[in-house]
Design a protein around this motif. Structure first.
Motif, PDB file in Angstrom:
ATOM      1  N   PRO B 164       0.837  -1.205   0.000  1.00  0.00           N
ATOM      2  CA  PRO B 164       0.000   0.000   0.000  1.00  0.00           C
ATOM      3  C   PRO B 164       0.871   1.253   0.000  1.00  0.00           C
ATOM      4  CG  PRO B 164       0.134  -0.887   2.213  1.00  0.00           C
ATOM      5  CD  PRO B 164       0.896  -1.833   1.334  1.00  0.00           C
ATOM      6  N   ARG B 165       0.276   2.375  -0.371  1.00  0.00           N
ATOM      7  CA  ARG B 165       1.025   3.633  -0.315  1.00  0.00           C
ATOM      8  C   ARG B 165       0.864   4.295   1.041  1.00  0.00           C
ATOM      9  NH1 ARG B 165       4.461   2.364  -1.913  1.00  0.00           N
ATOM     10  NH2 ARG B 165       5.443   4.399  -1.935  1.00  0.00           N
ATOM     11  N   LEU B 166      -0.110   3.835   1.804  1.00  0.00           N
ATOM     12  CA  LEU B 166      -0.361   4.414   3.130  1.00  0.00           C
ATOM     13  C   LEU B 166      -0.586   3.284   4.131  1.00  0.00           C
ATOM     14  CD1 LEU B 166      -1.151   6.693   5.118  1.00  0.00           C
ATOM     15  CD2 LEU B 166      -3.452   6.592   4.168  1.00  0.00           C
ATOM     16  N   LEU B 167       0.134   3.358   5.241  1.00  0.00           N
ATOM     17  CA  LEU B 167      -0.016   2.351   6.284  1.00  0.00           C
ATOM     18  C   LEU B 167      -0.574   3.016   7.529  1.00  0.00           C
ATOM     19  CD1 LEU B 167       3.215   0.164   6.489  1.00  0.00           C
ATOM     20  CD2 LEU B 167       0.893  -0.632   6.153  1.00  0.00           C
ATOM     21  N   VAL B 168      -1.671   2.479   8.054  1.00  0.00           N
ATOM     22  CA  VAL B 168      -2.212   2.994   9.307  1.00  0.00           C
ATOM     23  C   VAL B 168      -2.104   1.881  10.335  1.00  0.00           C
ATOM     24  CG1 VAL B 168      -4.244   3.882  10.473  1.00  0.00           C
ATOM     25  CG2 VAL B 168      -3.774   4.549   8.118  1.00  0.00           C
ATOM     26  N   LEU B 169      -1.260   2.104  11.341  1.00  0.00           N
ATOM     27  CA  LEU B 169      -0.955   1.054  12.300  1.00  0.00           C
ATOM     28  C   LEU B 169      -1.335   1.515  13.699  1.00  0.00           C
ATOM     29  CD1 LEU B 169       2.696   0.470  11.017  1.00  0.00           C
ATOM     30  CD2 LEU B 169       0.624  -0.644  10.191  1.00  0.00           C
ATOM     31  N   ASP B 170      -2.154   0.731  14.351  1.00  0.00           N
ATOM     32  CA  ASP B 170      -2.555   1.075  15.707  1.00  0.00           C
ATOM     33  C   ASP B 170      -1.685   0.291  16.679  1.00  0.00           C
ATOM     34  OD1 ASP B 170      -3.918   2.251  17.724  1.00  0.00           O
ATOM     35  OD2 ASP B 170      -5.911   1.656  17.056  1.00  0.00           O
ATOM     36  N   GLU B 171      -0.883   0.991  17.443  1.00  0.00           N
ATOM     37  CA  GLU B 171       0.004   0.374  18.436  1.00  0.00           C
ATOM     38  C   GLU B 171       0.832  -0.773  17.860  1.00  0.00           C
ATOM     39  OE1 GLU B 171       0.172   1.577  21.421  1.00  0.00           O
ATOM     40  OE2 GLU B 171      -1.750   2.474  21.954  1.00  0.00           O
ATOM     41  N   PRO B 172       1.623  -0.519  16.822  1.00  0.00           N
ATOM     42  CA  PRO B 172       2.323  -1.636  16.184  1.00  0.00           C
ATOM     43  C   PRO B 172       3.450  -2.233  17.028  1.00  0.00           C
ATOM     44  CG  PRO B 172       3.027   0.433  15.223  1.00  0.00           C
ATOM     45  CD  PRO B 172       1.915   0.760  16.169  1.00  0.00           C
ATOM     46  N   PHE B 173       3.928  -1.500  18.028  1.00  0.00           N
ATOM     47  CA  PHE B 173       5.088  -2.018  18.771  1.00  0.00           C
ATOM     48  C   PHE B 173       4.706  -2.628  20.102  1.00  0.00           C
ATOM     49  CE2 PHE B 173       6.792   1.246  15.971  1.00  0.00           C
ATOM     50  CZ  PHE B 173       7.730   0.486  15.294  1.00  0.00           C
ATOM     51  N   GLU B 174       3.418  -2.638  20.410  1.00  0.00           N
ATOM     52  CA  GLU B 174       3.009  -3.180  21.685  1.00  0.00           C
ATOM     53  C   GLU B 174       3.196  -4.692  21.695  1.00  0.00           C
ATOM     54  OE1 GLU B 174      -0.198  -1.162  24.487  1.00  0.00           O
ATOM     55  OE2 GLU B 174      -1.020  -2.362  22.898  1.00  0.00           O
ATOM     56  N   ALA B 175       3.778  -5.199  22.789  1.00  0.00           N
ATOM     57  CA  ALA B 175       3.966  -6.636  23.012  1.00  0.00           C
ATOM     58  C   ALA B 175       4.948  -7.279  22.046  1.00  0.00           C
ATOM     59  CB  ALA B 175       2.630  -7.384  22.943  1.00  0.00           C
ATOM     60  N   VAL B 176       5.650  -6.476  21.268  1.00  0.00           N
ATOM     61  CA  VAL B 176       6.628  -7.046  20.336  1.00  0.00           C
ATOM     62  C   VAL B 176       7.997  -7.050  21.005  1.00  0.00           C
ATOM     63  CG1 VAL B 176       7.733  -6.729  18.109  1.00  0.00           C
ATOM     64  CG2 VAL B 176       5.314  -6.251  18.356  1.00  0.00           C
ATOM     65  N   ASP B 177       8.725  -8.152  20.864  1.00  0.00           N
ATOM     66  CA  ASP B 177      10.021  -8.232  21.527  1.00  0.00           C
ATOM     67  C   ASP B 177      11.011  -7.277  20.860  1.00  0.00           C
ATOM     68  OD1 ASP B 177      11.966  -9.867  19.613  1.00  0.00           O
ATOM     69  OD2 ASP B 177       9.940 -10.690  19.440  1.00  0.00           O
ATOM     70  N   PRO B 178      12.090  -6.894  21.580  1.00  0.00           N
ATOM     71  CA  PRO B 178      12.998  -5.858  21.076  1.00  0.00           C
ATOM     72  C   PRO B 178      13.597  -6.188  19.712  1.00  0.00           C
ATOM     73  CG  PRO B 178      13.489  -6.375  23.353  1.00  0.00           C
ATOM     74  CD  PRO B 178      12.451  -7.345  22.923  1.00  0.00           C
ATOM     75  N   VAL B 179      13.935  -7.456  19.514  1.00  0.00           N
ATOM     76  CA  VAL B 179      14.557  -7.819  18.238  1.00  0.00           C
ATOM     77  C   VAL B 179      13.573  -7.609  17.092  1.00  0.00           C
ATOM     78  CG1 VAL B 179      15.621  -9.669  16.937  1.00  0.00           C
ATOM     79  CG2 VAL B 179      16.027  -9.487  19.393  1.00  0.00           C
ATOM     80  N   SER B 180      12.328  -8.091  17.285  1.00  0.00           N
ATOM     81  CA  SER B 180      11.316  -7.913  16.235  1.00  0.00           C
ATOM     82  C   SER B 180      10.975  -6.446  16.058  1.00  0.00           C
ATOM     83  CB  SER B 180      10.046  -8.682  16.582  1.00  0.00           C
ATOM     84  OG  SER B 180      10.333 -10.036  16.738  1.00  0.00           O
ATOM     85  N   ALA B 181      10.945  -5.696  17.182  1.00  0.00           N
ATOM     86  CA  ALA B 181      10.627  -4.272  17.089  1.00  0.00           C
ATOM     87  C   ALA B 181      11.660  -3.564  16.229  1.00  0.00           C
ATOM     88  CB  ALA B 181      10.574  -3.653  18.483  1.00  0.00           C
ATOM     89  N   ALA B 182      12.931  -3.927  16.423  1.00  0.00           N
ATOM     90  CA  ALA B 182      13.982  -3.312  15.614  1.00  0.00           C
ATOM     91  C   ALA B 182      13.783  -3.643  14.145  1.00  0.00           C
ATOM     92  CB  ALA B 182      15.348  -3.798  16.097  1.00  0.00           C
ATOM     93  N   ARG B 183      13.414  -4.915  13.872  1.00  0.00           N
ATOM     94  CA  ARG B 183      13.185  -5.340  12.503  1.00  0.00           C
ATOM     95  C   ARG B 183      12.026  -4.558  11.880  1.00  0.00           C
ATOM     96  NH1 ARG B 183      14.299 -10.171  10.055  1.00  0.00           N
ATOM     97  NH2 ARG B 183      16.283  -9.921  11.058  1.00  0.00           N
ATOM     98  N   ILE B 184      10.951  -4.401  12.671  1.00  0.00           N
ATOM     99  CA  ILE B 184       9.774  -3.686  12.159  1.00  0.00           C
ATOM    100  C   ILE B 184      10.124  -2.215  11.904  1.00  0.00           C
ATOM    101  CG2 ILE B 184       7.452  -2.886  12.758  1.00  0.00           C
ATOM    102  CD1 ILE B 184       7.076  -5.474  14.312  1.00  0.00           C
ATOM    103  N   ARG B 185      10.873  -1.614  12.845  1.00  0.00           N
ATOM    104  CA  ARG B 185      11.290  -0.211  12.643  1.00  0.00           C
ATOM    105  C   ARG B 185      12.057  -0.050  11.349  1.00  0.00           C
ATOM    106  NH1 ARG B 185      12.659   0.063  18.151  1.00  0.00           N
ATOM    107  NH2 ARG B 185      14.833  -0.301  17.653  1.00  0.00           N
TER     108      ARG B 185
END
Lengths: 536, 259
Positions: B164-185
């Motif tokens: 998509p050209r636009l992403l709307v994410l509600d609380e995308p980093f909640e409950a995500v472990d630090p390694v995955s959070a870094a990957r998502i960032r």
């Protein structure tokens, strides 16, 4: 500060027995109500022991070897089955020695098992079972003398071991198993099957009891005598009958059963001690198909419609509430018309009723998956596509069932010429039912509690909207009455035109209703989502 | 105040909200929220719990009908022209159950086909996403049995699948472990660098401060502040600004003196 001396842990089971007795005593201290319950339990156990002893000793007194055979083997089987089922029904009967509490102690598994097993033997149920079966020894002595008595004694001891081992193993397996969602789902479904089967089973049992006679019981007992259920309890009688060759075989059955059960128990014990379920399923990563292949299988088209239908079919199977509904429908749908046909009635109207029951599970179809429906809204699925896909998935599962019902009913009632006409009625009712229930599902969706139980329904509003479902049933019956009358009036002609007319009628009903439902859904998507979302 | 409709050829705002109002029973959940999210920005929507973040975003993406106001996504009115608006939008709704009786790969295939993609593309992208997010391409576990962090990740994968050209994410980093959070960032930053727009809600200042080019703070259903991160933050830390704007208690140092 003292150094800890690592000692070899004791391998005697007695500490476990002492611990259990102390736990029982400690649980009673200062609690009159519990003491009273314990005394009541002891009295009941005593009564059971006495009546059991008398029951099993009577054949010896009256010197009836045949009665002894039937009693021992049926009674013994009943005992084992009782030990198997009672702890499951009244779950947690004896948790005084919970395996999980020993997890931190450095005990070898053998010691632990031996201890827990001995402790389980040292309880009122085991003692009263032993006392009750002791009646068998006296009968065996009366019928076959000392040798038979000794063999029977070995038998009842082995039988007791089987009883205790089976109850331990099964409760332990259930306790660990029921912790995972998968098995809780399975248990719910089994429960639904059992509930749905109650009616048919009752009839079958009644019919069976009418036909049964003494010979049947003897034969049954004879068969049971060669299964782990009753093999130990027939040892003495085999000696008394002079069939010595059977003794080592039955001993082998007995020992193998005890060993097998203990092995199973020890395997589940390990997991029970860990106290939580390892997600065993996540390791199942064998051969990998393509994601779309996994979702759609081979037949469904690789399109939006195909994906919607595939997801919906999965949900009918994987969501417990839906699966329970399907199972109930299958059992009721087969049982009702068949029993009516058997008793000589006309299956047509009843068949119509099955068509209505089939659609009822769709009345709150949006409620089943809760606000997951948001995904479809966000993807912009048009209302008609949504409605058609859901109906198609339901039809894929239900139409074969309807065909089966028509076939079975026709064959059972031995009037195969009616199959096509009945099927026409069934499909007409089903189609009209769909046409009525689909709009209702859009207007009257409500949130279901996020629970695994198929019987859980939210209190607020659920009932009022349940009445709408009733309205759908009545409406469907009213709309299809003309067809029923037509079938009745036309008589033999209906046999020929029933199927095409019924299918056309059903299709028309479905097309009108689904069109209305699709248009409504297009205008009401966010409202439907809000209605099925919990706590708003 | 009237805002002129975006003209053709002009750089269209990725998301444009005008006077959104939502009332639940008697409570005014969102009151007159107007917001312009420039295309290509990494936009953080901040607010305490119950401030109206989720309600606002739900109205913006077409999941909740506003009582008043308009929402435009990439220039298309969500409520008047939903198909055009939604086709280039990816959503990770918070607190929304996925179709969790599917396995991860099945869920991705479902979302891809729902978006009208062809099967080969779906398969290829789904495998890649499962691999990058370490969800396992052959994982047969149902999503309902996933951990909270895995569920976030599969939800994110579903939102990303159709590019998509636009992403709307509600609380995308909640409950995500630090390694995955870094990957998502990292994934999101690359996505924005490539011209995409990310709008996400959070109440974790550090994440917002680290990622966002623009922020908005919402509390009690009212949009308090919005603008570029630098403009909103000024010389202070984002946390100080947030506490001041939201009107939290300022510690005097004398309470709980017995501690």
């Amino acid at each position: 500060m003292a150094l800890t001396v690592v000692q070899r842990p004791p391998s005697s089971p007695w500490p476990f027995v002492k611990l259990k007795l102390r736990l029982i005593a400690g649980g009673l201290r200062g609690r009159p109500a519990r003491t009273a319950l314990f005394v009541l339990g002891a009295v009941l156990a005593g009564l059971f022991a006495i009546t059991g002893y008398a029951f099993f000793a009577i054949p010896g007194v009256v010197d009836d070897a045949r009665a002894a055979g039937v009693l021992f083997q049926l009674g013994g089987s009943a005992l084992v089955v009782g030990w198997l089922l009672l702890p499951l029904l009244f779950f947690g009967v004896d948790e005084s020695l919970d395996p999980a509490r020993f997890a931190l102690l450095p005990l070898p598994r053998r010691t632990l098992m031996l201890g827990l097993f001995t402790a389980a033997l040292a309880g009122l149920p085991a003692l009263s079972t032993l006392a009750a079966t002791a009646g068998m020894v006296s009968t065996a002595a009366a019928l076959g003398g000392g040798g038979a008595a000794v063999a029977q004694l070995v038998g009842i001891l082995g039988g007791l071991l089987i009883c205790v081992a089976v109850s331990r193993a099964v409760t332990s397996a259930f306790a660990t198993g029921l912790r995972s969602r998968r098995s809780r789902d399975l248990a719910v479904v089994l429960f639904a099957v059992a509930a749905a089967l109650l009616g048919p089973l009752q009839l079958a049992l009644l019919a069976g009891a009418e036909r049964a006679d003494a010979d049947a019981f003897t034969a049954l007992a004879e068969v049971l005598g060669w299964t782990p259920l009753a093999a130990p309890y027939s040892l003495g009688l085999e000696v008394a009958d002079g069939r010595l060759w059977a003794v080592p075989l039955k001993l082998l059955i007995m020992v193998a059963t005890v060993v097998g059960l203990l092995w199973w128990w020890s395997a589940t014990l390990e997991r029970a001690m860990l106290g939580s379920v390892s997600s065993g399923s996540s390791r199942a990563t064998g051969d990998v198909g393509s994601p779309t292949g996994l979702l759609l299988g081979r037949r469904l088209p690789r399109t939006r419609f195909g994906a919607l239908v595939a997801r919906e079919i999965r949900y009918w199977w994987r969501e417990t509430r839906r699966r329970a509904a399907l199972i109930t429908l299958t059992v009721a749908g087969l049982f009702l018309p068949v029993s009516i046909s058997l008793s000589g009635g006309s299956a047509g109207p009843v068949a119509a009723f099955v068509g209505v029951i089939a659609v009822i599970s769709l009345a709150n179809q949006f409620g089943y998956e809760g606000n997951a429906y948001a995904a479809n809204i966000a993807a912009g699925v048009p209302g008609r596509v949504e409605i058609h896909s859901r109906a198609a998935a339901h039809a894929v599962l239900v139409v074969p069932l309807l065909v089966l019902i028509a076939l079975v009913t026709g064959v059972v009632a031995s009037r195969p010429e009616h199959i096509a006409g009945d099927l026409g009625l069934l499909i007409a009712t089903y189609g009209v039912g769909l046409g009525l229930v689909l709009p209702v599902s859009v207007r009257a969706a409500f949130a279901l509690p996020e629970s695994t139980s198929p019987f859980a329904v939210s209190s607020s509003g659920g009932l009022a909207k349940g009445l709408l479902t009733l309205g759908v049933m009545l409406g469907t019956l009213v709309v299809t009455v003309p067809l029923q009358i037509l079938a009745y009036v036309l008589g033999d002609v209906w046999l020929w035109i029933g199927l095409p007319v019924g299918v056309a009628f059903g299709c028309a009903g479905y097309l009108i209703g689904s069109g209305v439902a699709g248009d409504w859904l297009d205008r009401r998507m966010p409202e439907v989502l809000a209605a099925v979302t919990q706590g708003r | 105040m009237t805002v002129p409709a975006p003209r053709e050829g002009e750089q269209v705002a990725a998301m444009s909200l005008r006077g959104l109002v939502k009332r639940f029973d008697t409570k005014l959940a969102v009151s007159q929220v107007g917001l312009e999210v420039p295309a290509g920005s990494f936009f953080g929507l901040l607010g305490p719990n119950g401030a109206g973040k989720t309600t606002t975003l739900s109205m913006a993406v077409g999941l909740l009908r506003p009582d008043a106001g308009q929402a435009f996504l990439l220039g298309h009115d969500v409520w008047a022209d939903p198909v055009a608006a939604k086709s280039r939008l990816g959503v990770l709704p918070d607190g929304v159950r996925l179709f969790d009786r599917l396995t991860g790969p099945e869920l991705l295939a479902y979302h891809g086909l729902l978006r009208g993609m062809d099967a080969a593309t779906v398969d290829q992208r789904a495998r890649e996403l499962l691999d990058v997010l370490e969800l396992g391409t052959g994982n047969r576990t149902l999503v309902v049995d996933y951990s909270a962090g895995m569920r976030k990740k599969i939800g994110l994968a579903c939102a990303l699948l159709h590019a998509p050209r636009l992403l709307v994410l509600d609380e995308p980093f909640e409950a995500v472990d630090p390694v995955s959070a870094a990957r998502i960032r990292e994934i999101l930053q690359r996505y924005v660098a490539g011209g995409g727009t990310v709008i996400f809600s959070s109440h974790v200042m550090e994440v917002v401060e680290r990622l966002c080019s623009h922020v908005a703070i919402i509390s009690d259903g009212v949009l308090r502040v919005h603008g570029t991160l630098a403009a909103v933050r000024g010389e202070r830390s984002l946390e100080d600004v947030f506490v001041q704007v939201v009107g939290g208690r300022v510690s005097t140092g004398s309470e709980l003196a017995w501690l």
